[in-house]
Design a protein around this motif. Structure first.
Motif, PDB file in Angstrom:
ATOM      1  N   ALA A   7       0.655  -1.266  -0.178  1.00 43.95           N
ATOM      2  CA  ALA A   7       0.055   0.036   0.123  1.00 43.95           C
ATOM      3  C   ALA A   7       0.841   1.220   0.128  1.00 43.95           C
ATOM      4  CB  ALA A   7      -1.067  -0.130   1.181  1.00 43.95           C
ATOM      5  N   ARG A  12      -0.813   6.894  -5.959  1.00 46.60           N
ATOM      6  CA  ARG A  12      -2.266   7.776  -5.390  1.00 46.60           C
ATOM      7  C   ARG A  12      -2.687   8.484  -6.493  1.00 46.60           C
ATOM      8  NH1 ARG A  12      -1.071   3.977  -1.990  1.00 46.60           N
ATOM      9  NH2 ARG A  12      -0.540   4.935   0.284  1.00 46.60           N
ATOM     10  N   ILE A  23      -4.752   4.896  -7.323  1.00 45.41           N
ATOM     11  CA  ILE A  23      -5.947   4.676  -6.542  1.00 45.41           C
ATOM     12  C   ILE A  23      -6.399   5.425  -5.598  1.00 45.41           C
ATOM     13  CG2 ILE A  23      -5.061   2.047  -6.811  1.00 45.41           C
ATOM     14  CD1 ILE A  23      -4.461   2.134  -3.889  1.00 45.41           C
ATOM     15  N   THR A  24      -7.653   5.356  -5.353  1.00 43.80           N
ATOM     16  CA  THR A  24      -8.180   6.144  -4.186  1.00 43.80           C
ATOM     17  C   THR A  24      -8.875   5.404  -3.005  1.00 43.80           C
ATOM     18  OG1 THR A  24     -10.414   6.077  -5.147  1.00 43.80           O
ATOM     19  CG2 THR A  24      -9.014   8.002  -5.737  1.00 43.80           C
ATOM     20  N   ASP A  25      -9.024   4.099  -3.242  1.00 40.96           N
ATOM     21  CA  ASP A  25      -9.706   3.188  -2.384  1.00 40.96           C
ATOM     22  C   ASP A  25      -9.008   1.658  -2.419  1.00 40.96           C
ATOM     23  OD1 ASP A  25     -12.242   4.640  -1.705  1.00 40.96           O
ATOM     24  OD2 ASP A  25     -12.035   4.504  -3.747  1.00 40.96           O
ATOM     25  N   LEU A  26      -8.805   1.086  -1.185  1.00 40.97           N
ATOM     26  CA  LEU A  26      -8.307  -0.151  -0.902  1.00 40.97           C
ATOM     27  C   LEU A  26      -9.458  -0.886  -0.070  1.00 40.97           C
ATOM     28  CD1 LEU A  26      -5.888  -1.950  -1.190  1.00 40.97           C
ATOM     29  CD2 LEU A  26      -5.227  -1.078   1.044  1.00 40.97           C
ATOM     30  N   THR A  39      -4.620   2.127   9.960  1.00 41.64           N
ATOM     31  CA  THR A  39      -4.508   2.648   8.170  1.00 41.64           C
ATOM     32  C   THR A  39      -3.328   3.802   8.170  1.00 41.64           C
ATOM     33  OG1 THR A  39      -6.319   4.092   8.766  1.00 41.64           O
ATOM     34  CG2 THR A  39      -6.981   2.074   7.804  1.00 41.64           C
ATOM     35  N   VAL A  46      -5.565   7.046   0.780  1.00 42.56           N
ATOM     36  CA  VAL A  46      -6.318   5.946   0.237  1.00 42.56           C
ATOM     37  C   VAL A  46      -7.330   5.758   1.059  1.00 42.56           C
ATOM     38  CG1 VAL A  46      -6.352   3.662  -0.427  1.00 42.56           C
ATOM     39  CG2 VAL A  46      -4.383   4.921  -1.120  1.00 42.56           C
ATOM     40  N   HIS A  47      -8.669   5.618   0.899  1.00 43.77           N
ATOM     41  CA  HIS A  47      -9.526   5.217   1.842  1.00 43.77           C
ATOM     42  C   HIS A  47      -9.737   3.634   1.948  1.00 43.77           C
ATOM     43  CE1 HIS A  47     -13.814   6.455   3.334  1.00 43.77           C
ATOM     44  NE2 HIS A  47     -13.571   4.918   3.448  1.00 43.77           N
ATOM     45  N   VAL A  48      -9.286   3.195   3.092  1.00 47.45           N
ATOM     46  CA  VAL A  48      -9.520   1.746   3.304  1.00 47.45           C
ATOM     47  C   VAL A  48     -10.746   1.315   3.832  1.00 47.45           C
ATOM     48  CG1 VAL A  48      -8.316  -0.150   4.708  1.00 47.45           C
ATOM     49  CG2 VAL A  48      -7.147   1.804   3.972  1.00 47.45           C
TER      50      VAL A  48
END
Length: 125
Positions: A7, A12, A23-26, A39, A46-48
C-alpha cells in the motif's frame, strides 16, 4: 498482508478529477491482518474499507505481530481505522464474491466510486 506491504508504494490518485491514474480506495476482506497496526501506516490518500463475515475462519487467527512474525492488527477493528462495510449473506472465507451478498455489492460500489451505495454493517455487528 500483501496489501499492507504494498500500500505505501501504490501510486495515489491526483487531486485533479481529470487524472484517472492511481488508486483512491483499498478494500480488505477476510484478512488476517495487513502487517500494520492502523491505516495511518499504509500511506496517505487512500480510503481503506474492511469487512469479514461471521463464519470466516480467518477471524480465529490471532491478530498480532511479534518479532516480525504475524499479521498485525485486525483490519475490521474500530482501532484500525478502516471504514467497516457489510458482508451480510456471505459465508466462509471464500464467499465474499457470491451473488446477492452485501460484500459483492460493496466491492462494486467502491470500485465504481458510488460510495453512497455502500452498505454498512448493522450497529451491533
Amino acid at each position: 498482508m500483501v496489501c499492507g506491504t504494498a500500500a505505501p508504494d501504490i501510486p495515489r490518485a491526483a487531486a485533479s478529477p481529470a487524472d484517472t491514474t492511481g488508486i483512491t480506495d483499498l478494500v480488505v476482506f477476510g484478512s488476517p491482518g495487513m502487517g500494520v497496526e492502523s491505516t495511518s501506516e499504509l500511506g496517505d490518500g487512500v480510503h481503506v474499507w474492511a469487512t469479514r463475515n461471521e463464519t470466516d475462519w480467518i477471524g480465529n487467527v490471532p491478530y498480532l505481530e511479534v518479532g516480525g512474525l504475524g499479521h498485525g492488527a485486525d483490519p475490521t477493528s474500530l482501532d484500525f481505522g478502516a471504514e467497516r462495510i457489510s458482508s451480510a449473506r456471505s459465508s466462509g472465507h471464500n464467499g465474499y464474491f457470491t451473488d446477492g451478498t452485501d460484500s459483492l455489492h460493496n466491492f462494486a460500489a467502491v470500485a465504481l466510486g458510488a460510495y453512497q451505495d455502500v452498505v454498512r454493517p448493522a450497529p451491533d455487528a
